[in-house]
Design a protein around this motif. Structure first.
Motif, mmCIF file in Angstrom:
data_model
loop_
_atom_site.group_PDB
_atom_site.id
_atom_site.type_symbol
_atom_site.label_atom_id
_atom_site.label_comp_id
_atom_site.label_asym_id
_atom_site.label_seq_id
_atom_site.Cartn_x
_atom_site.Cartn_y
_atom_site.Cartn_z
ATOM 1 N N LEU A 260 0.873 -1.099 -0.024
ATOM 2 C CA LEU A 260 0.063 0.047 0.019
ATOM 3 C C LEU A 260 0.863 1.275 -0.116
ATOM 4 C CD1 LEU A 260 -3.071 1.047 0.253
ATOM 5 C CD2 LEU A 260 -2.776 1.171 2.716
ATOM 6 N N GLY A 261 0.595 2.233 -0.872
ATOM 7 C CA GLY A 261 1.347 3.436 -0.975
ATOM 8 C C GLY A 261 2.362 3.308 -2.053
ATOM 9 N N THR A 262 2.572 2.076 -2.529
ATOM 10 C CA THR A 262 3.733 2.123 -3.426
ATOM 11 C C THR A 262 3.249 1.339 -4.722
ATOM 12 O OG1 THR A 262 5.316 1.893 -1.715
ATOM 13 C CG2 THR A 262 6.203 1.045 -3.777
ATOM 14 N N PRO A 263 3.573 1.855 -6.037
ATOM 15 C CA PRO A 263 3.099 1.179 -7.332
ATOM 16 C C PRO A 263 3.583 -0.282 -7.329
ATOM 17 C CG PRO A 263 3.795 3.339 -7.727
ATOM 18 C CD PRO A 263 4.260 3.170 -6.303
ATOM 19 N N SER A 264 2.820 -1.190 -7.601
ATOM 20 C CA SER A 264 3.370 -2.307 -7.728
ATOM 21 C C SER A 264 4.076 -2.823 -8.840
ATOM 22 C CB SER A 264 2.095 -3.539 -7.648
ATOM 23 O OG SER A 264 2.472 -5.009 -7.947
ATOM 24 N N GLN B 233 -4.481 5.313 15.720
ATOM 25 C CA GLN B 233 -4.195 5.115 17.367
ATOM 26 C C GLN B 233 -3.321 4.017 17.379
ATOM 27 O OE1 GLN B 233 -8.295 4.744 18.660
ATOM 28 N NE2 GLN B 233 -8.727 6.726 19.045
ATOM 29 N N HIS B 234 -2.802 3.145 16.440
ATOM 30 C CA HIS B 234 -2.017 2.045 16.616
ATOM 31 C C HIS B 234 -0.703 2.236 15.758
ATOM 32 C CE1 HIS B 234 -5.598 0.209 17.985
ATOM 33 N NE2 HIS B 234 -4.941 -0.675 18.633
ATOM 34 N N GLY B 235 -0.254 3.158 15.596
ATOM 35 C CA GLY B 235 1.196 3.740 14.822
ATOM 36 C C GLY B 235 1.297 3.578 13.636
ATOM 37 N N PHE B 236 -0.007 3.759 13.039
ATOM 38 C CA PHE B 236 0.217 3.692 11.426
ATOM 39 C C PHE B 236 -0.621 5.039 10.700
ATOM 40 C CE2 PHE B 236 -0.841 -0.643 12.837
ATOM 41 C CZ PHE B 236 0.298 -1.358 12.123
ATOM 42 N N ASP B 237 -0.173 5.249 9.371
ATOM 43 C CA ASP B 237 -0.379 6.421 9.288
ATOM 44 C C ASP B 237 -1.478 6.461 7.956
ATOM 45 O OD1 ASP B 237 -0.460 9.058 8.228
ATOM 46 O OD2 ASP B 237 1.786 9.344 7.609
ATOM 47 N N PRO B 238 -2.673 6.632 8.028
ATOM 48 C CA PRO B 238 -3.572 6.410 7.034
ATOM 49 C C PRO B 238 -3.583 7.673 5.933
ATOM 50 C CG PRO B 238 -4.818 7.016 8.802
ATOM 51 C CD PRO B 238 -3.322 6.693 9.251
ATOM 52 N N TYR B 239 -2.967 8.620 6.479
ATOM 53 C CA TYR B 239 -2.587 9.885 5.569
ATOM 54 C C TYR B 239 -1.664 9.894 4.613
ATOM 55 C CZ TYR B 239 -6.001 11.625 9.034
ATOM 56 O OH TYR B 239 -7.336 11.687 9.810
ATOM 57 N N ALA B 240 -0.593 8.890 4.748
ATOM 58 C CA ALA B 240 0.261 8.712 3.960
ATOM 59 C C ALA B 240 -0.028 8.712 2.302
ATOM 60 C CB ALA B 240 1.311 7.511 4.434
ATOM 61 N N PRO B 241 0.867 9.035 1.506
ATOM 62 C CA PRO B 241 0.541 9.046 0.168
ATOM 63 C C PRO B 241 0.056 7.611 -0.184
ATOM 64 C CG PRO B 241 2.684 10.303 0.261
ATOM 65 C CD PRO B 241 2.232 9.480 1.679
ATOM 66 N N GLY B 242 -1.068 7.482 -1.226
ATOM 67 C CA GLY B 242 -1.546 6.222 -1.811
ATOM 68 C C GLY B 242 -2.260 5.372 -0.643
ATOM 69 N N CYS B 243 -2.511 5.857 0.628
ATOM 70 C CA CYS B 243 -3.191 5.043 1.763
ATOM 71 C C CYS B 243 -4.429 5.593 1.752
ATOM 72 C CB CYS B 243 -2.178 5.011 3.019
ATOM 73 S SG CYS B 243 -0.667 4.573 2.975
ATOM 74 N N GLU B 244 -5.145 5.203 2.986
ATOM 75 C CA GLU B 244 -6.428 5.260 3.195
ATOM 76 C C GLU B 244 -7.367 6.619 2.721
ATOM 77 O OE1 GLU B 244 -5.227 1.623 5.139
ATOM 78 O OE2 GLU B 244 -4.388 3.978 5.137
ATOM 79 N N VAL B 245 -6.704 7.713 3.171
ATOM 80 C CA VAL B 245 -7.183 9.205 2.994
ATOM 81 C C VAL B 245 -7.168 9.258 1.380
ATOM 82 C CG1 VAL B 245 -6.966 11.538 3.462
ATOM 83 C CG2 VAL B 245 -6.729 9.783 5.296
ATOM 84 N N ASP B 246 -5.996 8.811 0.762
ATOM 85 C CA ASP B 246 -6.153 9.169 -0.674
ATOM 86 C C ASP B 246 -6.900 8.267 -1.322
ATOM 87 O OD1 ASP B 246 -4.225 10.814 -0.504
ATOM 88 O OD2 ASP B 246 -2.326 9.848 -1.413
ATOM 89 N N VAL B 247 -7.121 7.104 -0.836
ATOM 90 C CA VAL B 247 -8.145 6.317 -1.659
ATOM 91 C C VAL B 247 -9.671 6.927 -1.415
ATOM 92 C CG1 VAL B 247 -9.572 3.870 -1.368
ATOM 93 C CG2 VAL B 247 -6.840 4.003 -1.233
ATOM 94 N N LEU B 248 -9.705 7.462 -0.260
ATOM 95 C CA LEU B 248 -11.295 8.223 -0.043
ATOM 96 C C LEU B 248 -11.242 9.497 -1.158
ATOM 97 C CD1 LEU B 248 -11.687 8.553 3.653
ATOM 98 C CD2 LEU B 248 -12.932 6.846 2.087
ATOM 99 N N ARG B 249 -10.191 9.998 -1.168
ATOM 100 C CA ARG B 249 -10.012 11.231 -2.262
ATOM 101 C C ARG B 249 -10.361 10.659 -3.522
ATOM 102 N NH1 ARG B 249 -4.985 13.791 1.087
ATOM 103 N NH2 ARG B 249 -6.213 14.999 2.507
ATOM 104 N N ALA B 250 -9.892 9.652 -3.889
ATOM 105 C CA ALA B 250 -9.984 9.288 -5.265
ATOM 106 C C ALA B 250 -11.197 8.585 -5.652
ATOM 107 C CB ALA B 250 -8.833 7.960 -5.711
ATOM 108 N N GLN B 251 -12.085 8.286 -4.583
ATOM 109 C CA GLN B 251 -13.419 7.978 -4.856
ATOM 110 C C GLN B 251 -14.297 9.062 -5.393
ATOM 111 O OE1 GLN B 251 -13.421 4.710 -5.279
ATOM 112 N NE2 GLN B 251 -14.665 3.717 -3.524
ATOM 113 N N MET B 252 -13.915 10.410 -4.933
ATOM 114 C CA MET B 252 -14.625 11.501 -5.206
ATOM 115 C C MET B 252 -14.769 11.757 -6.654
ATOM 116 S SD MET B 252 -15.590 12.741 -2.268
ATOM 117 C CE MET B 252 -15.378 14.504 -2.060
#
Length: 248
Positions: free
Chosen positions: A73-77, A229-248
């Protein structure tokens, strides 16, 4: 201590931890029900899975599987279209199995979880309210009756390993159970939308792409608080928040 290999912390948070020592992974989990599911699932599926070396609660020792991850996640395959199609075919072989004896998450639980997490995201200004509202509307397409199948339950691209274009291992089975087939396909392609067609081609049959996209939104919305809350960053490029933005 001569002869002891370096210890790598693969993941660690309040619920569980995974350490790597050479070619051995040590999974430490206080919830032995999750470990029970993992061991039983690995022994039930027609896919290559890690060998169980030993188990002394709360520790489960597993051998490393060969190969490299399908993606992260966050890196092109860099995996080929054929490799992604092979992953889709592997998922189909899992979903064609008889149902496992243990349940999965219920529709009522998912509906309540989505509502609670959306309310939290807005109340704590974790995301813009409009981004939450519009993705919640997308996510609700996943909250429908489905015919349950044997699902992996956490089939991220980095849980699928390859040697060439062949699936050489599938790891992390603690969330396996009965669930929606399209959820597995959605998590596999989460953050890798450009490989969705390859996965669907390998999987075969009619696949509702709208529901897969709905699972992308739902997965992101319900995960952001836990990840933060568990030490991960959902705001990192390509991660959860970017997925939500792409859905728009």
């Amino acid at each position: 201590m001569a002869g002891v290999e370096a210890v790598e912390v693969v993941v660690a948070h309040r619920e569980r931890a995974t350490l790597r020592v050479g070619d051995v992974f040590l999974k430490i989990d206080g919830d032995q029900a999750r470990t029970d599911v993992e061991v039983e699932a690995m022994g039930s599926v027609p896919l290559p899975t890690p060998e169980v070396l030993w188990r002394r609660p709360p520790v489960l020792a597993l051998a490393a599987v060969p190969g490299t991850p399908l993606g992260r996640l966050g890196t092109p395959s860099t995996a080929s279209p054929a490799a992604w199609s092979a992953a889709g075919a592997a998922v189909r072989s899992l979903h064609d199995l008889p149902l496992p004896p243990w349940p999965g998450r219920s529709l009522d639980r998912l509906t309540a979880e989505l509502a609670a997490e959306c309310d939290w995201l807005v109340a704590h200004d974790a995301l813009p309210a409009d981004l939450v509202r519009r993705n919640r509307a997308v996510a609700e397409a996943a909250l429908r009756a489905w015919t349950p199948v044997f699902v992996h339950g956490d089939l991220q691209a980095d849980h699928v390993f390859l040697v060439g274009d062949r699936v050489s291992g599938v790891i992390d089975w603690s969330e396996a159970g009965r669930g929606d087939a399209l959820f597995d396909l959605a998590i596999l392609t989460f953050g890798h939308e450009n490989h969705l067609d390859d996965v669907v081609a390998g999987y075969g049959g009619d696949v509702d792409l709208e529901v897969i996209r709905a699972w992308w939104s739902l997965r992101s919305l319900v995960a952001i608080r836990w990840l933060s809350q568990h030490g991960f960053d959902p705001y990192a490029p390509g991660c959860e928040v970017d997925v939500l933005r792409a859905q728009m």
